[in-house]
Design a protein around this motif. Structure first.
Motif, mmCIF file in Angstrom:
data_model
loop_
_atom_site.group_PDB
_atom_site.id
_atom_site.type_symbol
_atom_site.label_atom_id
_atom_site.label_comp_id
_atom_site.label_asym_id
_atom_site.label_seq_id
_atom_site.Cartn_x
_atom_site.Cartn_y
_atom_site.Cartn_z
ATOM 1 N N ARG A 214 0.946 -1.263 0.152
ATOM 2 C CA ARG A 214 0.069 0.079 -0.049
ATOM 3 C C ARG A 214 0.994 1.210 -0.014
ATOM 4 N N THR A 215 1.738 1.426 -0.974
ATOM 5 C CA THR A 215 2.776 2.398 -0.785
ATOM 6 C C THR A 215 1.992 3.445 -2.306
ATOM 7 N N VAL A 216 2.699 4.766 -2.190
ATOM 8 C CA VAL A 216 2.258 5.498 -3.266
ATOM 9 C C VAL A 216 3.114 5.093 -4.459
ATOM 10 N N LYS A 217 3.619 3.984 -4.534
ATOM 11 C CA LYS A 217 4.485 3.750 -5.818
ATOM 12 C C LYS A 217 3.972 2.301 -6.393
ATOM 13 N N HIS A 218 3.121 1.594 -5.740
ATOM 14 C CA HIS A 218 2.584 0.423 -6.309
ATOM 15 C C HIS A 218 1.405 0.323 -6.880
ATOM 16 N N LEU A 219 1.461 -0.305 -7.894
ATOM 17 C CA LEU A 219 0.235 -0.663 -8.553
ATOM 18 C C LEU A 219 0.051 -2.107 -8.598
ATOM 19 N N GLY A 264 2.349 22.279 -13.161
ATOM 20 C CA GLY A 264 3.357 22.834 -12.053
ATOM 21 C C GLY A 264 4.461 21.795 -11.800
ATOM 22 N N ALA A 265 4.776 21.073 -12.920
ATOM 23 C CA ALA A 265 5.951 20.106 -12.962
ATOM 24 C C ALA A 265 7.234 20.860 -13.043
ATOM 25 N N GLY A 352 13.993 10.781 -4.018
ATOM 26 C CA GLY A 352 12.899 9.636 -3.409
ATOM 27 C C GLY A 352 11.852 9.109 -4.140
ATOM 28 N N HIS A 353 11.986 9.471 -5.544
ATOM 29 C CA HIS A 353 10.583 8.768 -6.346
ATOM 30 C C HIS A 353 10.785 7.072 -6.549
ATOM 31 N N GLY A 354 11.973 6.907 -6.227
ATOM 32 C CA GLY A 354 12.056 5.180 -6.206
ATOM 33 C C GLY A 354 12.478 4.624 -7.149
ATOM 34 N N GLU A 355 12.592 3.179 -7.483
ATOM 35 C CA GLU A 355 13.162 2.546 -8.548
ATOM 36 C C GLU A 355 12.185 2.713 -9.744
ATOM 37 N N ILE A 356 12.852 3.127 -10.604
ATOM 38 C CA ILE A 356 11.960 3.309 -12.072
ATOM 39 C C ILE A 356 12.273 2.073 -13.026
ATOM 40 N N ILE A 357 13.693 1.759 -12.994
ATOM 41 C CA ILE A 357 14.183 0.489 -13.731
ATOM 42 C C ILE A 357 14.617 -0.659 -12.889
ATOM 43 N N GLY A 358 14.507 -1.949 -13.219
ATOM 44 C CA GLY A 358 15.313 -2.907 -12.938
ATOM 45 C C GLY A 358 15.778 -3.610 -14.064
ATOM 46 N N GLY A 359 16.951 -4.035 -14.086
ATOM 47 C CA GLY A 359 17.761 -4.562 -15.390
ATOM 48 C C GLY A 359 18.954 -5.558 -14.921
ATOM 49 N N TRP A 410 7.367 10.608 -11.246
ATOM 50 C CA TRP A 410 8.579 11.205 -10.909
ATOM 51 C C TRP A 410 8.777 12.436 -11.851
ATOM 52 N N MET A 411 8.536 12.410 -13.241
ATOM 53 C CA MET A 411 8.581 13.411 -14.097
ATOM 54 C C MET A 411 7.733 14.589 -13.782
ATOM 55 N N LEU A 412 6.343 14.233 -13.524
ATOM 56 C CA LEU A 412 5.357 15.283 -13.474
ATOM 57 C C LEU A 412 5.253 15.612 -11.739
ATOM 58 N N GLY A 413 6.203 15.106 -11.085
ATOM 59 C CA GLY A 413 6.108 15.226 -9.522
ATOM 60 C C GLY A 413 4.941 14.988 -8.840
ATOM 61 N N LEU A 414 4.073 13.835 -9.378
ATOM 62 C CA LEU A 414 3.082 13.395 -8.630
ATOM 63 C C LEU A 414 2.895 12.995 -7.248
ATOM 64 N N ASP A 415 1.999 13.039 -6.472
ATOM 65 C CA ASP A 415 2.193 12.596 -5.070
ATOM 66 C C ASP A 415 1.978 10.893 -4.999
ATOM 67 N N HIS A 416 1.222 10.514 -5.909
ATOM 68 C CA HIS A 416 0.614 9.168 -6.053
ATOM 69 C C HIS A 416 0.740 8.430 -7.360
ATOM 70 N N ILE A 417 1.217 7.252 -7.538
ATOM 71 C CA ILE A 417 1.435 6.619 -8.839
ATOM 72 C C ILE A 417 0.063 6.445 -9.320
ATOM 73 N N ARG A 418 -0.960 6.399 -8.417
ATOM 74 C CA ARG A 418 -2.565 6.207 -9.302
ATOM 75 C C ARG A 418 -2.670 7.085 -10.118
ATOM 76 N N ASP A 419 -2.216 8.245 -10.052
ATOM 77 C CA ASP A 419 -2.702 9.500 -10.858
ATOM 78 C C ASP A 419 -1.773 9.386 -12.385
ATOM 79 N N ALA A 420 -1.008 8.508 -12.268
ATOM 80 C CA ALA A 420 -0.343 8.227 -13.519
ATOM 81 C C ALA A 420 -0.919 7.320 -14.637
ATOM 82 N N ILE A 421 -2.025 6.703 -14.180
ATOM 83 C CA ILE A 421 -2.839 5.734 -14.963
ATOM 84 C C ILE A 421 -4.259 6.278 -14.805
ATOM 85 N N PRO A 422 -5.010 5.997 -16.002
ATOM 86 C CA PRO A 422 -6.472 6.347 -15.963
ATOM 87 C C PRO A 422 -7.437 5.630 -14.877
#
Ligand code: 4AD
Ligand code: MG
Length: 432
Positions: A214-219, A264-265, A352-359, A410-422
Protein backbone atom coordinates in the motif's frame (compact mmCIF):
# COMPACT_ATOMS: atom_id res chain seq x y z
CA UNK A 1 -26.24 25.26 -39.12
CA UNK A 2 -24.59 24.70 -42.44
CA UNK A 3 -21.57 26.57 -43.78
CA UNK A 4 -19.87 26.66 -40.40
CA UNK A 5 -16.42 25.17 -40.13
CA UNK A 6 -15.96 22.60 -37.41
CA UNK A 7 -12.91 23.58 -35.39
CA UNK A 8 -10.89 22.57 -32.41
CA UNK A 9 -11.08 25.09 -29.57
CA UNK A 10 -7.34 25.82 -29.83
CA UNK A 11 -7.71 26.69 -33.53
CA UNK A 12 -10.73 28.90 -32.83
CA UNK A 13 -8.77 30.81 -30.17
CA UNK A 14 -5.97 31.32 -32.66
CA UNK A 15 -8.31 32.46 -35.44
CA UNK A 16 -10.09 35.00 -33.19
CA UNK A 17 -12.42 35.91 -36.08
CA UNK A 18 -14.78 34.31 -38.55
CA UNK A 19 -17.33 31.54 -38.22
CA UNK A 20 -16.79 28.45 -36.16
CA UNK A 21 -18.52 25.32 -34.99
CA UNK A 22 -17.22 23.94 -31.69
CA UNK A 23 -18.03 20.50 -30.42
CA UNK A 24 -17.33 19.73 -26.83
CA UNK A 25 -18.65 19.55 -23.30
CA UNK A 26 -20.06 22.22 -21.00
CA UNK A 27 -17.30 23.04 -18.55
CA UNK A 28 -18.76 26.08 -16.80
CA UNK A 29 -21.99 28.00 -17.14
CA UNK A 30 -23.59 31.12 -15.77
CA UNK A 31 -26.33 33.47 -16.85
CA UNK A 32 -26.62 37.18 -16.39
CA UNK A 33 -28.85 39.85 -17.89
CA UNK A 34 -30.43 37.75 -20.65
CA UNK A 35 -27.08 36.22 -21.58
CA UNK A 36 -25.64 32.76 -21.07
CA UNK A 37 -21.91 32.38 -20.64
CA UNK A 38 -21.00 28.82 -21.47
CA UNK A 39 -17.42 27.59 -21.38
CA UNK A 40 -16.99 24.67 -23.73
CA UNK A 41 -14.05 22.32 -23.46
CA UNK A 42 -12.68 19.90 -26.01
CA UNK A 43 -9.38 18.02 -26.00
CA UNK A 44 -7.48 21.13 -27.08
CA UNK A 45 -8.71 23.74 -24.61
CA UNK A 46 -11.67 25.79 -23.41
CA UNK A 47 -13.50 28.69 -24.97
CA UNK A 48 -16.17 31.01 -23.63
CA UNK A 49 -19.36 31.07 -25.71
CA UNK A 50 -21.83 33.89 -25.16
CA UNK A 51 -25.47 33.34 -26.07
CA UNK A 52 -27.90 36.24 -26.17
CA UNK A 53 -31.50 35.30 -25.51
CA UNK A 54 -32.66 37.40 -28.42
CA UNK A 55 -30.16 35.85 -30.85
CA UNK A 56 -30.96 32.15 -30.47
CA UNK A 57 -34.28 30.35 -30.82
CA UNK A 58 -36.48 29.92 -27.72
CA UNK A 59 -36.12 26.12 -27.74
CA UNK A 60 -32.34 26.26 -28.02
CA UNK A 61 -32.16 28.85 -25.27
CA UNK A 62 -34.29 26.71 -23.01
CA UNK A 63 -32.17 23.58 -23.55
CA UNK A 64 -28.90 25.46 -23.08
CA UNK A 65 -30.17 27.29 -20.02
CA UNK A 66 -31.26 24.07 -18.34
CA UNK A 67 -28.30 21.95 -19.48
CA UNK A 68 -26.21 20.35 -16.75
CA UNK A 69 -22.45 20.76 -16.61
CA UNK A 70 -20.58 18.09 -18.59
CA UNK A 71 -23.43 17.73 -21.09
CA UNK A 72 -22.17 17.59 -24.65
CA UNK A 73 -22.87 20.63 -26.81
CA UNK A 74 -22.32 21.79 -30.36
CA UNK A 75 -22.09 25.53 -30.65
CA UNK A 76 -21.89 27.61 -33.82
CA UNK A 77 -21.29 31.30 -34.08
CA UNK A 78 -18.87 34.10 -34.77
CA UNK A 79 -15.44 34.35 -33.18
CA UNK A 80 -14.52 37.66 -31.63
CA UNK A 81 -11.23 38.80 -30.18
CA UNK A 82 -11.72 39.89 -26.57
CA UNK A 83 -8.77 40.58 -24.31
CA UNK A 84 -10.92 39.95 -21.22
CA UNK A 85 -11.98 36.47 -22.29
CA UNK A 86 -9.75 33.58 -21.19
CA UNK A 87 -7.77 32.61 -24.30
CA UNK A 88 -8.23 36.07 -25.84
CA UNK A 89 -11.34 35.26 -27.88
CA UNK A 90 -14.93 34.18 -27.44
CA UNK A 91 -17.70 32.81 -29.58
CA UNK A 92 -20.92 34.75 -30.13
CA UNK A 93 -23.49 32.02 -30.30
CA UNK A 94 -25.83 31.76 -33.27
CA UNK A 95 -26.98 28.27 -32.50
CA UNK A 96 -26.47 25.76 -29.73
CA UNK A 97 -27.44 22.12 -29.62
CA UNK A 98 -27.20 20.24 -26.33
CA UNK A 99 -26.92 16.47 -26.40
CA UNK A 100 -28.28 14.22 -23.70
CA UNK A 101 -28.38 16.48 -20.69
CA UNK A 102 -29.71 14.01 -18.16
CA UNK A 103 -28.53 14.46 -14.61
CA UNK A 104 -26.42 16.78 -12.56
CA UNK A 105 -22.73 15.89 -12.77
CA UNK A 106 -21.80 14.28 -9.43
CA UNK A 107 -18.40 15.92 -9.12
CA UNK A 108 -18.58 19.40 -7.66
CA UNK A 109 -15.81 21.67 -6.48
CA UNK A 110 -14.54 20.01 -3.28
CA UNK A 111 -14.46 16.24 -3.16
CA UNK A 112 -12.48 13.71 -1.17
CA UNK A 113 -9.79 11.71 -2.96
CA UNK A 114 -11.72 8.51 -2.18
CA UNK A 115 -14.88 9.83 -3.84
CA UNK A 116 -12.88 10.92 -6.88
CA UNK A 117 -11.53 7.37 -7.15
CA UNK A 118 -15.09 5.99 -6.93
CA UNK A 119 -16.11 8.19 -9.86
CA UNK A 120 -12.81 7.83 -11.69
CA UNK A 121 -14.72 7.17 -14.94
CA UNK A 122 -15.97 10.77 -14.69
CA UNK A 123 -12.95 12.31 -12.96
CA UNK A 124 -10.78 11.38 -15.97
CA UNK A 125 -12.45 14.38 -17.67
CA UNK A 126 -10.96 16.86 -15.20
CA UNK A 127 -8.38 19.31 -16.50
CA UNK A 128 -5.69 17.81 -14.27
CA UNK A 129 -6.32 14.19 -15.28
CA UNK A 130 -6.69 15.14 -18.96
CA UNK A 131 -3.32 16.87 -18.85
CA UNK A 132 -1.61 13.96 -17.14
CA UNK A 133 -3.14 11.52 -19.63
CA UNK A 134 -1.87 13.61 -22.54
CA UNK A 135 1.65 13.49 -21.13
CA UNK A 136 1.28 9.75 -20.49
CA UNK A 137 0.34 9.18 -24.11
CA UNK A 138 3.34 11.26 -25.21
CA UNK A 139 5.74 9.49 -22.84
CA UNK A 140 4.67 6.17 -24.37
CA UNK A 141 5.32 7.65 -27.81
CA UNK A 142 8.75 9.07 -26.91
CA UNK A 143 9.83 5.72 -25.50
CA UNK A 144 8.80 3.93 -28.69
CA UNK A 145 10.39 6.68 -30.80
CA UNK A 146 13.73 6.23 -29.02
CA UNK A 147 13.72 2.46 -29.35
CA UNK A 148 12.69 2.62 -32.99
CA UNK A 149 15.60 4.99 -33.67
CA UNK A 150 17.93 2.51 -32.00
CA UNK A 151 16.97 -0.43 -34.18
CA UNK A 152 14.50 -2.21 -31.89
CA UNK A 153 11.49 -4.27 -32.93
CA UNK A 154 8.36 -4.17 -30.78
CA UNK A 155 7.15 -7.64 -29.91
CA UNK A 156 3.90 -8.74 -28.28
CA UNK A 157 4.28 -11.35 -25.54
CA UNK A 158 1.52 -13.53 -24.10
CA UNK A 159 0.15 -12.07 -20.89
CA UNK A 160 -1.21 -15.32 -19.51
CA UNK A 161 1.65 -17.64 -18.65
CA UNK A 162 2.86 -20.50 -16.51
CA UNK A 163 6.38 -19.13 -16.16
CA UNK A 164 7.21 -16.73 -13.37
CA UNK A 165 9.57 -14.08 -14.67
CA UNK A 166 10.59 -12.80 -11.25
CA UNK A 167 9.96 -14.40 -7.87
CA UNK A 168 6.63 -15.91 -8.80
CA UNK A 169 5.43 -15.24 -5.27
CA UNK A 170 3.18 -12.36 -6.20
CA UNK A 171 1.26 -13.49 -9.26
CA UNK A 172 -2.48 -13.43 -9.88
CA UNK A 173 -3.76 -16.89 -10.62
CA UNK A 174 -5.94 -17.54 -13.65
CA UNK A 175 -8.12 -20.57 -14.24
CA UNK A 176 -7.04 -21.33 -17.77
CA UNK A 177 -9.59 -23.90 -18.99
CA UNK A 178 -8.99 -25.90 -15.84
CA UNK A 179 -5.22 -25.42 -15.83
CA UNK A 180 -3.48 -23.17 -13.33
CA UNK A 181 -1.89 -20.20 -15.06
CA UNK A 182 -0.95 -16.63 -14.09
CA UNK A 183 -1.15 -13.05 -15.25
CA UNK A 184 2.41 -12.24 -16.21
CA UNK A 185 4.65 -10.31 -13.81
CA UNK A 186 7.17 -9.60 -16.56
CA UNK A 187 7.43 -10.34 -20.27
CA UNK A 188 11.18 -10.66 -20.07
CA UNK A 189 11.45 -14.40 -20.72
CA UNK A 190 9.45 -14.07 -23.96
CA UNK A 191 11.49 -11.03 -24.98
CA UNK A 192 14.61 -13.13 -24.44
CA UNK A 193 13.25 -15.83 -26.73
CA UNK A 194 12.66 -13.21 -29.42
CA UNK A 195 16.23 -11.81 -29.49
CA UNK A 196 17.35 -14.95 -31.32
CA UNK A 197 15.28 -13.77 -34.23
CA UNK A 198 15.16 -9.97 -33.96
CA UNK A 199 18.26 -9.25 -31.79
CA UNK A 200 16.99 -6.02 -30.22
CA UNK A 201 13.38 -6.17 -29.09
CA UNK A 202 11.04 -4.57 -26.63
CA UNK A 203 7.73 -5.53 -25.22
CA UNK A 204 5.37 -2.84 -23.99
CA UNK A 205 2.56 -4.42 -22.06
CA UNK A 206 0.95 -4.60 -18.65
CA UNK A 207 2.55 -6.56 -15.84
CA UNK A 208 0.68 -7.65 -12.75
CA UNK A 209 1.95 -7.78 -9.19
CA UNK A 210 -0.18 -9.27 -6.44
CA UNK A 211 2.08 -7.95 -3.69
CA UNK A 212 0.06 -6.54 -0.82
CA UNK A 213 1.81 -3.16 -0.90
CA UNK A 214 0.00 0.00 0.00
CA UNK A 215 2.62 2.51 -1.00
CA UNK A 216 2.41 5.54 -3.28
CA UNK A 217 4.47 3.68 -5.90
CA UNK A 218 2.75 0.32 -6.16
CA UNK A 219 0.08 -0.67 -8.65
CA UNK A 220 -1.29 -4.18 -9.01
CA UNK A 221 -1.42 -3.60 -12.77
CA UNK A 222 1.16 -1.38 -14.45
CA UNK A 223 2.61 -0.74 -17.90
CA UNK A 224 5.98 -2.32 -18.30
CA UNK A 225 8.43 -1.45 -21.05
CA UNK A 226 10.94 -4.28 -21.41
CA UNK A 227 13.79 -4.00 -23.90
CA UNK A 228 16.05 -7.02 -24.40
CA UNK A 229 19.29 -6.92 -26.39
CA UNK A 230 21.53 -9.64 -27.83
CA UNK A 231 25.28 -9.16 -27.21
CA UNK A 232 24.77 -6.56 -24.48
CA UNK A 233 26.40 -6.69 -21.06
CA UNK A 234 25.33 -4.84 -17.93
CA UNK A 235 27.46 -1.75 -18.71
CA UNK A 236 26.12 -1.44 -22.24
CA UNK A 237 22.58 -1.90 -20.96
CA UNK A 238 23.02 0.88 -18.37
CA UNK A 239 24.31 3.21 -21.09
CA UNK A 240 21.18 2.52 -23.13
CA UNK A 241 18.90 3.04 -20.12
CA UNK A 242 20.29 6.46 -19.27
CA UNK A 243 19.91 7.52 -22.90
CA UNK A 244 16.31 6.31 -23.01
CA UNK A 245 15.33 8.08 -19.78
CA UNK A 246 17.13 11.28 -20.85
CA UNK A 247 15.37 11.18 -24.22
CA UNK A 248 11.98 10.88 -22.54
CA UNK A 249 12.79 13.64 -19.99
CA UNK A 250 14.04 16.13 -22.57
CA UNK A 251 11.16 15.36 -24.95
CA UNK A 252 8.61 15.93 -22.21
CA UNK A 253 10.37 19.15 -21.12
CA UNK A 254 10.45 20.48 -24.67
CA UNK A 255 7.39 19.11 -26.41
CA UNK A 256 4.96 19.17 -23.47
CA UNK A 257 6.16 22.39 -21.94
CA UNK A 258 2.83 24.18 -21.65
CA UNK A 259 1.08 21.17 -20.10
CA UNK A 260 3.94 20.81 -17.63
CA UNK A 261 3.58 24.47 -16.69
CA UNK A 262 -0.15 23.97 -16.08
CA UNK A 263 0.57 20.93 -13.92
CA UNK A 264 3.29 22.74 -11.99
CA UNK A 265 5.95 20.18 -12.93
CA UNK A 266 9.64 21.00 -12.46
CA UNK A 267 10.73 21.67 -16.05
CA UNK A 268 14.24 22.91 -15.17
CA UNK A 269 15.00 19.67 -13.37
CA UNK A 270 13.85 17.61 -16.35
CA UNK A 271 16.07 19.63 -18.67
CA UNK A 272 19.08 18.59 -16.57
CA UNK A 273 18.48 14.87 -17.13
CA UNK A 274 21.35 13.92 -19.42
CA UNK A 275 23.83 11.02 -19.45
CA UNK A 276 25.87 9.96 -17.61
CA UNK A 277 23.98 8.91 -14.49
CA UNK A 278 25.97 8.01 -11.38
CA UNK A 279 26.82 4.33 -11.04
CA UNK A 280 26.95 3.29 -7.41
CA UNK A 281 27.81 -0.28 -6.47
CA UNK A 282 25.64 -1.96 -3.85
CA UNK A 283 28.73 -2.08 -1.58
CA UNK A 284 29.18 1.66 -1.88
CA UNK A 285 25.45 2.23 -1.37
CA UNK A 286 25.65 0.40 1.96
CA UNK A 287 28.52 2.71 2.97
CA UNK A 288 26.56 5.80 1.97
CA UNK A 289 23.59 4.57 3.98
CA UNK A 290 25.81 4.08 7.03
CA UNK A 291 27.21 7.58 6.63
CA UNK A 292 23.60 8.78 6.71
CA UNK A 293 22.85 6.87 9.88
CA UNK A 294 21.03 3.84 8.42
CA UNK A 295 21.27 0.47 10.19
CA UNK A 296 21.14 -1.59 6.97
CA UNK A 297 23.76 -4.32 6.67
CA UNK A 298 25.26 -6.01 3.60
CA UNK A 299 22.65 -8.32 2.12
CA UNK A 300 19.62 -6.22 3.08
CA UNK A 301 17.18 -5.04 0.42
CA UNK A 302 16.44 -1.36 0.01
CA UNK A 303 13.00 0.05 0.73
CA UNK A 304 11.41 3.47 0.46
CA UNK A 305 13.61 4.85 3.27
CA UNK A 306 16.92 3.75 1.71
CA UNK A 307 15.87 4.87 -1.78
CA UNK A 308 15.14 8.28 -0.31
CA UNK A 309 18.49 8.52 1.51
CA UNK A 310 20.39 7.50 -1.62
CA UNK A 311 18.67 9.96 -3.96
CA UNK A 312 17.61 12.94 -1.81
CA UNK A 313 20.51 15.09 -3.02
CA UNK A 314 20.50 13.87 -6.61
CA UNK A 315 19.30 15.88 -9.62
CA UNK A 316 19.43 12.90 -11.93
CA UNK A 317 18.55 9.24 -11.54
CA UNK A 318 21.29 6.94 -10.25
CA UNK A 319 22.16 3.29 -10.82
CA UNK A 320 22.70 0.86 -7.97
CA UNK A 321 24.55 -2.06 -9.53
CA UNK A 322 25.93 -5.46 -8.53
CA UNK A 323 23.43 -6.33 -5.85
CA UNK A 324 23.55 -9.45 -3.63
CA UNK A 325 22.41 -12.51 -5.58
CA UNK A 326 19.97 -13.56 -2.87
CA UNK A 327 17.96 -10.39 -3.45
CA UNK A 328 17.68 -10.92 -7.18
CA UNK A 329 15.98 -13.16 -9.72
CA UNK A 330 17.31 -16.50 -11.00
CA UNK A 331 18.35 -15.32 -14.46
CA UNK A 332 21.06 -12.88 -13.36
CA UNK A 333 24.67 -14.06 -13.80
CA UNK A 334 27.00 -14.21 -10.81
CA UNK A 335 29.59 -11.45 -10.91
CA UNK A 336 33.19 -12.48 -11.55
CA UNK A 337 34.47 -9.71 -9.28
CA UNK A 338 32.37 -10.72 -6.29
CA UNK A 339 30.50 -14.04 -6.47
CA UNK A 340 28.11 -12.88 -3.74
CA UNK A 341 26.67 -10.41 -6.26
CA UNK A 342 25.05 -10.50 -9.70
CA UNK A 343 25.46 -8.38 -12.85
CA UNK A 344 22.44 -6.18 -12.41
CA UNK A 345 21.44 -2.55 -11.98
CA UNK A 346 18.40 -0.74 -10.64
CA UNK A 347 17.77 2.84 -11.67
CA UNK A 348 16.44 5.06 -8.89
CA UNK A 349 14.72 8.33 -9.71
CA UNK A 350 15.96 11.43 -7.87
CA UNK A 351 14.35 12.93 -4.75
CA UNK A 352 12.99 9.67 -3.38
CA UNK A 353 10.68 8.79 -6.28
CA UNK A 354 12.11 5.27 -6.08
CA UNK A 355 13.08 2.50 -8.47
CA UNK A 356 12.02 3.19 -12.04
CA UNK A 357 14.07 0.49 -13.82
CA UNK A 358 15.24 -2.99 -12.90
CA UNK A 359 17.62 -4.71 -15.26
CA UNK A 360 20.51 -7.12 -15.64
CA UNK A 361 22.68 -9.25 -17.81
CA UNK A 362 21.17 -12.70 -18.33
CA UNK A 363 22.72 -16.11 -17.79
CA UNK A 364 23.34 -17.54 -21.26
CA UNK A 365 24.86 -20.87 -20.25
CA UNK A 366 22.35 -23.72 -19.94
CA UNK A 367 24.06 -25.48 -17.03
CA UNK A 368 24.47 -22.28 -15.04
CA UNK A 369 20.83 -21.44 -15.57
CA UNK A 370 19.55 -24.84 -14.40
CA UNK A 371 21.80 -24.62 -11.34
CA UNK A 372 20.48 -21.17 -10.40
CA UNK A 373 16.88 -22.24 -10.96
CA UNK A 374 17.34 -25.21 -8.63
CA UNK A 375 19.04 -22.99 -6.05
CA UNK A 376 16.02 -20.67 -6.18
CA UNK A 377 13.62 -23.62 -5.85
CA UNK A 378 11.88 -23.09 -9.19
CA UNK A 379 9.90 -25.81 -10.96
CA UNK A 380 12.07 -26.63 -13.96
CA UNK A 381 9.07 -28.15 -15.87
CA UNK A 382 7.51 -24.69 -16.16
CA UNK A 383 10.65 -23.33 -17.83
CA UNK A 384 11.27 -26.07 -20.39
CA UNK A 385 10.71 -23.79 -23.33
CA UNK A 386 12.84 -21.02 -21.80
CA UNK A 387 15.71 -23.42 -21.15
CA UNK A 388 15.35 -24.64 -24.73
CA UNK A 389 16.27 -21.18 -25.99
CA UNK A 390 19.64 -21.60 -24.28
CA UNK A 391 20.34 -24.90 -26.05
CA UNK A 392 20.35 -23.34 -29.50
CA UNK A 393 22.57 -20.37 -30.19
CA UNK A 394 22.50 -18.68 -26.80
CA UNK A 395 24.53 -15.48 -26.64
CA UNK A 396 25.35 -13.04 -23.85
CA UNK A 397 22.46 -10.63 -23.55
CA UNK A 398 20.89 -8.12 -21.22
CA UNK A 399 17.65 -6.28 -20.72
CA UNK A 400 15.64 -4.15 -18.37
CA UNK A 401 12.12 -3.26 -17.33
CA UNK A 402 10.82 0.29 -16.99
CA UNK A 403 7.79 0.97 -14.81
CA UNK A 404 6.10 3.60 -16.94
CA UNK A 405 3.78 4.94 -14.25
CA UNK A 406 6.78 5.40 -11.95
CA UNK A 407 8.51 7.39 -14.67
CA UNK A 408 5.42 9.57 -15.17
CA UNK A 409 4.96 10.02 -11.41
CA UNK A 410 8.54 11.21 -11.07
CA UNK A 411 8.61 13.43 -14.16
CA UNK A 412 5.35 15.17 -13.26
CA UNK A 413 6.07 15.24 -9.52
CA UNK A 414 2.83 13.40 -8.68
CA UNK A 415 2.18 12.47 -5.06
CA UNK A 416 0.70 9.07 -5.91
CA UNK A 417 1.31 6.61 -8.74
CA UNK A 418 -2.45 6.07 -9.19
CA UNK A 419 -2.72 9.44 -10.94
CA UNK A 420 -0.28 8.29 -13.61
CA UNK A 421 -2.82 5.76 -14.98
CA UNK A 422 -6.48 6.36 -15.87
CA UNK A 423 -8.02 3.43 -13.99
CA UNK A 424 -5.62 2.40 -11.22
CA UNK A 425 -5.64 -1.10 -9.86
CA UNK A 426 -4.46 -0.97 -6.26
CA UNK A 427 -4.92 -3.42 -3.42
CA UNK A 428 -8.33 -2.15 -2.29
CA UNK A 429 -9.72 -1.17 -5.67
CA UNK A 430 -10.67 -3.06 -8.80
CA UNK A 431 -13.46 -0.67 -9.91
CA UNK A 432 -14.28 1.37 -11.93
O1 4AD B 1 12.35 -4.76 -10.92
P1 4AD B 1 11.31 -5.56 -11.62
O2 4AD B 1 10.52 -6.50 -10.81
O3 4AD B 1 12.07 -6.30 -12.80
C1 4AD B 1 11.50 -7.15 -13.71
O4 4AD B 1 10.34 -7.46 -13.74
C2 4AD B 1 12.44 -7.57 -14.80
N1 4AD B 1 11.97 -8.87 -15.33
C3 4AD B 1 12.46 -6.52 -15.86
C4 4AD B 1 13.37 -6.86 -17.01
O5 4AD B 1 14.56 -6.98 -16.81
N2 4AD B 1 12.81 -7.02 -18.20
O6 4AD B 1 10.29 -4.57 -12.34
C5 4AD B 1 10.79 -3.64 -13.28
C6 4AD B 1 10.22 -2.26 -13.00
C7 4AD B 1 10.60 -1.68 -11.65
O7 4AD B 1 11.85 -1.07 -11.68
C8 4AD B 1 9.48 -0.67 -11.44
O8 4AD B 1 9.77 0.53 -12.13
C9 4AD B 1 8.30 -1.33 -12.10
O9 4AD B 1 8.79 -2.32 -12.97
N3 4AD B 1 7.43 -1.96 -11.09
C10 4AD B 1 6.25 -1.46 -10.70
N4 4AD B 1 5.58 -0.35 -11.05
C11 4AD B 1 4.38 -0.11 -10.46
N5 4AD B 1 3.83 -0.92 -9.54
C12 4AD B 1 4.46 -2.05 -9.14
N6 4AD B 1 3.90 -2.85 -8.24
C13 4AD B 1 5.74 -2.36 -9.73
N7 4AD B 1 6.62 -3.37 -9.59
C14 4AD B 1 7.63 -3.10 -10.42
MG1 MG C 1 13.20 -4.36 -9.08
Amino acid sequence: MTGFRSMKVSKALEAKAGQARIRGWIYRKRSSGGKLFIVIRDNSGTIQCVADKSAVGAKEWESADSAYLESAAEVTGMLKADARAPGGAELEVKSIKVYNSMEQFPITEYQSPEFLLDVRHLWVRSARMSNIMKVRSHVFRYAREFLDKHGFFEITPPLITKAAGETGADMFEVNYFGQKAYLTESSQLYAEAMIYSLEKVYSFAPSWRAEKSRTVKHLAEYWHLEPEMAYYNNAKSMALQEKLISYIASSVAKRDRSILETLGADIQSLEKIKPPFKRISYDRAIEILHEKGSQKVWGDDFGVEEEKLLTEEEDKPIFIHNMPKDLKAFYMPISKKDPRTVECADMLAPKGHGEIIGGSERISNYGDMVARMKEKGLQIENYKWYLDTLKYGAVPHAGFGVGMERVIKWMLGLDHIRDAIPFPRVINRVEP
